[in-house]
Design an enzyme around this catalytic site. Sequence first.
Site, PDB file in Angstrom:
ATOM      1  N   PRO A  44       0.836  -1.215   0.000  1.00 24.68           N
ATOM      2  CA  PRO A  44       0.000   0.000   0.000  1.00 24.68           C
ATOM      3  C   PRO A  44       0.863   1.254   0.000  1.00 24.68           C
ATOM      4  O   PRO A  44       1.804   1.366   0.774  1.00 24.68           O
ATOM      5  CB  PRO A  44      -0.792  -0.097   1.305  1.00 24.68           C
ATOM      6  CG  PRO A  44      -0.388  -1.354   1.984  1.00 24.68           C
ATOM      7  CD  PRO A  44       0.698  -2.013   1.202  1.00 24.68           C
ATOM      8  N   GLU A  45       0.564   2.165  -0.910  1.00 23.62           N
ATOM      9  CA  GLU A  45       1.253   3.455  -0.918  1.00 23.62           C
ATOM     10  C   GLU A  45       0.286   4.519  -0.381  1.00 23.62           C
ATOM     11  O   GLU A  45      -0.843   4.218  -0.028  1.00 23.62           O
ATOM     12  CB  GLU A  45       1.742   3.773  -2.333  1.00 23.62           C
ATOM     13  CG  GLU A  45       2.806   2.764  -2.787  1.00 23.62           C
ATOM     14  CD  GLU A  45       3.845   3.351  -3.726  1.00 23.62           C
ATOM     15  OE1 GLU A  45       4.159   4.543  -3.607  1.00 23.62           O
ATOM     16  OE2 GLU A  45       4.349   2.607  -4.584  1.00 23.62           O
TER      17      GLU A  45
END
Length: 277
Positions: A2-3
Amino acid sequence: MPELPEVEVTRLGIAPHVEAQILENIIFRRADLRWPMPRHLSLDLRRQVLLSTARRGKYLILQFEKGSILIHLGMSGHLQILGKNLAAQKHDHVDFVFTHCVLRLTDPRRFGAVLWHPADDGEIENHPMLRNLGVEPLREGYSAEHLAKLIYEKTRQRSTSIKQILLAGEIVVGVGNIYASECLFQAKINPKTGANRIGLERYRALARAIQSILAEAIKRGGSTLKDFLGADGKAGYFQQSYFVYDRAGQACYVCQGTIRHIKQGQRASFYCVNCQK
Ligand SMILES: [Zn+2]
């Protein structure tokens, strides 16, 4: 992994279900993830109201009167809103049990984190995991011009490649490995370029790319918000099409040149040799 956009979409997805709700219990099914977890909170936060949610970098923040819980999703973590009394599966490590729902943290690879910042320690920005973070690129009222000047000023003495400067997150947060490649492509900057060799004008293009690409990713992720309810286990992550990321050997959409793949500091970078100088 996840960014920043995924974390922000996660926050937007869970907020309406948990903000202003009473936390009845926290169930920790392990002692640690990446680091030991604050298991004393099961007692200390019982019957406390979750005042609000926030995000700083890739940390999700749950704010209570007594302090704040910081959640990092690591490599593989995700959060879901579920009905109560649903049996936990193997990788479901923490349940935040509210009156009407459960916020469940699932993290197969366990690189995530749950940390505690007591109100007595002052501003959340003082937390050791947050205090060295760069500026939020989508901060309200923060123009591309501000961002460009900041990056320019802070990199004038630094010959490190611009890609590695972005990834480090010390000047600006949110430009992880995927978005660094995409932003540098849009700004026509070769990822190997020393940061001190980039002028203000090119940093303006980079700042505009960072703001528009991250904002677009969050907007697109908004269409997945409904997935935060339910149990499909994939909530909050969204497939996107990229210009250069993960397209090694394929044709550039702009010039038809070949997308090249290199390693920088152990991480993959993708760029077009024609478009990015
Ligand atoms: Zn090209």
